[in-house]
Design a protein around this motif. Sequence first.
Motif, PDB file in Angstrom:
ATOM      1  N   GLN A  98      20.859 -37.112  13.343  1.00 50.87           N
ATOM      2  CA  GLN A  98      21.214 -37.566  12.002  1.00 50.87           C
ATOM      3  C   GLN A  98      21.244 -36.372  11.065  1.00 50.87           C
ATOM      4  O   GLN A  98      20.235 -35.692  10.872  1.00 50.87           O
ATOM      5  CB  GLN A  98      20.219 -38.617  11.512  1.00 50.87           C
ATOM      6  N   VAL A  99      22.431 -36.119  10.482  1.00 55.95           N
ATOM      7  CA  VAL A  99      22.620 -34.960   9.618  1.00 55.95           C
ATOM      8  C   VAL A  99      23.392 -35.395   8.379  1.00 55.95           C
ATOM      9  O   VAL A  99      24.389 -36.134   8.479  1.00 55.95           O
ATOM     10  CB  VAL A  99      23.392 -33.833  10.338  1.00 55.95           C
ATOM     11  N   ALA A 100      22.962 -34.945   7.212  1.00 56.02           N
ATOM     12  CA  ALA A 100      23.694 -35.189   5.966  1.00 56.02           C
ATOM     13  C   ALA A 100      24.808 -34.153   5.831  1.00 56.02           C
ATOM     14  O   ALA A 100      24.573 -32.948   5.975  1.00 56.02           O
ATOM     15  CB  ALA A 100      22.749 -35.119   4.766  1.00 56.02           C
ATOM     16  N   TYR A 108      37.645 -34.226   5.421  1.00 51.71           N
ATOM     17  CA  TYR A 108      37.015 -33.853   6.688  1.00 51.71           C
ATOM     18  C   TYR A 108      35.553 -33.516   6.418  1.00 51.71           C
ATOM     19  O   TYR A 108      35.201 -33.034   5.324  1.00 51.71           O
ATOM     20  CB  TYR A 108      37.699 -32.639   7.326  1.00 51.71           C
ATOM     21  N   VAL A 109      34.719 -33.765   7.405  1.00 49.51           N
ATOM     22  CA  VAL A 109      33.327 -33.322   7.362  1.00 49.51           C
ATOM     23  C   VAL A 109      33.085 -32.430   8.567  1.00 49.51           C
ATOM     24  O   VAL A 109      33.667 -32.645   9.633  1.00 49.51           O
ATOM     25  CB  VAL A 109      32.348 -34.508   7.357  1.00 49.51           C
ATOM     26  N   VAL A 129      26.040 -38.174   9.216  1.00 54.11           N
ATOM     27  CA  VAL A 129      26.580 -38.146  10.580  1.00 54.11           C
ATOM     28  C   VAL A 129      25.504 -38.628  11.541  1.00 54.11           C
ATOM     29  O   VAL A 129      24.368 -38.138  11.503  1.00 54.11           O
ATOM     30  CB  VAL A 129      27.055 -36.732  10.957  1.00 54.11           C
ATOM     31  N   LEU A 130      25.876 -39.588  12.373  1.00 47.04           N
ATOM     32  CA  LEU A 130      25.005 -40.071  13.451  1.00 47.04           C
ATOM     33  C   LEU A 130      25.687 -39.704  14.759  1.00 47.04           C
ATOM     34  O   LEU A 130      26.721 -40.290  15.118  1.00 47.04           O
ATOM     35  CB  LEU A 130      24.791 -41.584  13.346  1.00 47.04           C
ATOM     36  N   ALA A 131      25.143 -38.742  15.469  1.00 46.96           N
ATOM     37  CA  ALA A 131      25.788 -38.201  16.661  1.00 46.96           C
ATOM     38  C   ALA A 131      24.946 -38.480  17.891  1.00 46.96           C
ATOM     39  O   ALA A 131      23.747 -38.184  17.915  1.00 46.96           O
ATOM     40  CB  ALA A 131      26.023 -36.697  16.509  1.00 46.96           C
ATOM     41  N   VAL A 139      28.691 -42.386   8.360  1.00 40.02           N
ATOM     42  CA  VAL A 139      28.322 -43.578   7.617  1.00 40.02           C
ATOM     43  C   VAL A 139      28.067 -43.218   6.158  1.00 40.02           C
ATOM     44  O   VAL A 139      27.716 -42.085   5.814  1.00 40.02           O
ATOM     45  CB  VAL A 139      27.063 -44.249   8.224  1.00 40.02           C
ATOM     46  N   ASP A 140      28.267 -44.220   5.318  1.00 38.46           N
ATOM     47  CA  ASP A 140      27.941 -44.139   3.889  1.00 38.46           C
ATOM     48  C   ASP A 140      26.971 -45.274   3.608  1.00 38.46           C
ATOM     49  O   ASP A 140      27.375 -46.414   3.412  1.00 38.46           O
ATOM     50  CB  ASP A 140      29.207 -44.264   3.046  1.00 38.46           C
TER      51      ASP A 140
END
Length: 292
Positions: A98-100, A108-109, A129-131, A139-140
């Motif tokens: 999990q990364v902001a 793009y992110v 980001v959930l990877a 996700v928001d």
Amino acid sequence: MLDFAGHYRYEPRPVAVARGNEKGRVERAIRFVRDAFFAARTFTDLDDLNAQADAWCRGQAADRRCPEDHTRSVAEVFAEEAPRLLSLPDNPYPVVEQVAVKAGKTPYVRFDLNDYSVPHSYVRRTLTVLADPDRLRIVDGQAIVASHPRSFDKGQQIEEPAHVQALVAWKRQARRHRATDRLAQAAPASRTLLVRAAERGANLGSITVTLVQLLERYGANQLDAAIIEALERDVPHPNAVRLALERRRDDRQQAPPVALTLPAHVQARDRAVRAHSLEIYDQLKKVGHEEP
């Protein structure tokens, strides 16, 4: 860490920093895996590596001699201890990174040196980001904004076709709105013409483009007067506006305007030049009269 430990029913025990003697068995097991499994091993992708690791744990690692009882293998000792151990849960723990992240000017992110697309409505916003090893979800809050297959390469741009198509459509609509606003400011009667044309099912995009071209050729005042004339005749069409402009031009006995399209390098040189003072020439003239 505590949530993971609670899911798999074990108790984590923290130890002091730089005290290898407090976690010697753990360190020795890490070294054994690094030297016996990873050394000189090749694999095609993460799934292949995990499959090889599972086969190695059940085969070579399990068949080795038990460090505390060389008469038996690790597999035999584990089979004896297994009934005394707590059973594992049926559902695996969802291990995700999990990364902001923040979307900049472009939709793009960036995560792990790769760019993943998001809907254009999420630019300049902070997302999460959930990877996991297979997929990457953006996700928001609780809403899933985008979902992509995860890439372990570098410098890749992973796009969802729907995100790109929506961005293109939004840009086209924005350009049309800018042209409409320009027309409304230059020729207020154009608003009424567009409304009447829409009631008749006309293509507002092509009408807007034609009116902008007429605005550049004839100017705001002439265009507004021609649109009013076309509306009085109940013909909300750019051809009627063009005919009115040409008739008014003929009444003034003016030549038809010619649209000039100049290349960019010529337009760059067509700049305003500041006029210099001519007093220096008057001074030179006085000096010339004084010399004889």
